[in-house]
Motif scaffolding. Structure first.
Motif, PDB file in Angstrom:
ATOM      1  N   ASP A 193       0.871  -1.164   0.150  1.00 31.88           N
ATOM      2  CA  ASP A 193      -0.180  -0.063  -0.153  1.00 31.88           C
ATOM      3  C   ASP A 193       0.870   1.100  -0.027  1.00 31.88           C
ATOM      4  O   ASP A 193       0.405   2.248  -0.676  1.00 31.88           O
ATOM      5  N   HIS A 194       1.858   1.214   0.910  1.00 33.56           N
ATOM      6  CA  HIS A 194       2.845   2.326   0.891  1.00 33.56           C
ATOM      7  C   HIS A 194       3.653   2.662  -0.506  1.00 33.56           C
ATOM      8  O   HIS A 194       3.664   3.863  -0.866  1.00 33.56           O
ATOM      9  N   ALA A 195       3.751   1.481  -1.261  1.00 32.89           N
ATOM     10  CA  ALA A 195       4.451   1.704  -2.368  1.00 32.89           C
ATOM     11  C   ALA A 195       3.643   2.474  -3.547  1.00 32.89           C
ATOM     12  O   ALA A 195       4.031   2.913  -4.182  1.00 32.89           O
ATOM     13  N   VAL A 196       2.485   1.832  -3.410  1.00 34.00           N
ATOM     14  CA  VAL A 196       1.328   2.670  -4.390  1.00 34.00           C
ATOM     15  C   VAL A 196       1.284   3.961  -4.134  1.00 34.00           C
ATOM     16  O   VAL A 196       1.279   4.646  -4.973  1.00 34.00           O
ATOM     17  N   HIS A 197       1.030   4.386  -2.803  1.00 34.51           N
ATOM     18  CA  HIS A 197       1.023   5.662  -2.340  1.00 34.51           C
ATOM     19  C   HIS A 197       2.157   6.443  -3.026  1.00 34.51           C
ATOM     20  O   HIS A 197       1.888   7.540  -3.450  1.00 34.51           O
TER      21      HIS A 197
ATOM     22  N   GLU B  55      12.403   4.843  -0.094  1.00 37.53           N
ATOM     23  CA  GLU B  55      11.371   4.380   0.513  1.00 37.53           C
ATOM     24  C   GLU B  55      10.556   3.524  -0.503  1.00 37.53           C
ATOM     25  O   GLU B  55      10.014   2.425  -0.117  1.00 37.53           O
ATOM     26  N   LEU B  56      10.443   4.099  -1.746  1.00 35.48           N
ATOM     27  CA  LEU B  56       9.530   3.390  -2.631  1.00 35.48           C
ATOM     28  C   LEU B  56      10.221   2.050  -3.094  1.00 35.48           C
ATOM     29  O   LEU B  56       9.568   1.213  -3.123  1.00 35.48           O
ATOM     30  N   TYR B  57      11.573   2.162  -3.225  1.00 33.66           N
ATOM     31  CA  TYR B  57      12.013   0.968  -3.370  1.00 33.66           C
ATOM     32  C   TYR B  57      12.007  -0.118  -2.458  1.00 33.66           C
ATOM     33  O   TYR B  57      11.877  -1.437  -2.822  1.00 33.66           O
TER      34      TYR B  57
END
Length: 241
Positions: free
Chosen positions: A168-172, A186-188
């Motif tokens: 969910d965090h990656a999508v955000h 953070e995304l990686y």
């Protein structure tokens, strides 16, 4: 001859076990796709430098000269793309199957604890008639207090919940524009963590399936008692010689 009807305890467990087998098939397919993909990795293979000439190719600047190509590197690039697509598709299917398996096992345990006797795991469907997973949370499974495997089951759920949160965090983050360097990191990290959802769901499903066996102990004993009483009654009803 009519088919023998299964008792609900047996058919319910078979239903969950079928979800396990489905997830395991996709797990195996994903592992195979990963292995196949590495076999054409340029870091592991040395492509042949030999070239071929293509004559009569479509008109372009310098079309009067043969077009030189390196067929072996071209083939490796094509195979890498195809195998990566296959790996991605197998991973998606494995993740979906593992989540259905885990949620189906948890649903079955919860149903028993609520006093229900479902013969099969039942799912709602989406607009394409695909099954929609049940909730994965252990909330409400108070009947597992005396179950020795409850702590391990809880830890497995926490691992899965963490990876789902990472997804969910990656999508955000991916929906944001102009990420700062630390946000890109953070995304990686979130995406990398989310890639383990399938394995975490499968591991959680295995433990949930074991808890289902435990939850079925009493209903199965009750069934055995019922059958024993029925057999005894049938023997008592037989006429004496």
């Amino acid at each position: 001859m009519p088919e023998k009807t299964q008792h609900w305890t047996d058919s319910l467990f078979d239903s969950v076990y079928a979800l396990y087998e489905t997830a395991r098939e996709y797990q195996t397919a994903h592992r195979s796709a990963q292995l196949t993909s590495t076999q054409v990795d340029f870091d592991r293979r040395r492509s042949h430098e030999g070239r071929i000439a293509l004559e009569g190719h479509s008109a372009r600047a310098g079309a009067d000269r043969p077009l030189l190509r390196e067929p072996h590197p071209d083939a490796l690039f094509a195979l890498i793309r195809l195998y990566q697509e296959a790996e991605s598709e197998m991973h998606r299917r494995y993740e979906e199957a593992a989540l259905l398996y885990a949620s189906g096992a948890v649903w079955a345990v919860r149903a028993i604890q609520l006093g229900h006797t479902p013969p099969l795991v039942a799912f709602q469907t989406d607009q394409y008639d695909n099954p929609v997973q049940h909730r994965l949370s252990l909330t409400g499974l108070t009947g597992l207090t005396n179950y020795a495997g409850a702590p391990a089951l809880g830890r497995a759920y926490e691992q899965l919940a963490r990876r789902l949160a990472s997804a969910d965090h990656a999508v955000h983050l991916s929906e944001q524009g102009n990420l700062a360097d630390h946000e890109a990191g953070e995304l990686y990290d979130a995406h990398d963590d989310a890639m383990g959802i399938a394995d975490a769901a499968f591991a959680y499903g295995l433990l949930a399936q074991r808890s289902l066996n435990w939850a079925l102990l009493e209903p199965r004993r009750a069934r055995e008692t019922e059958l024993a009483l029925a057999r005894a009654a049938a023997q008592n009803d037989q006429p004496t010689q």
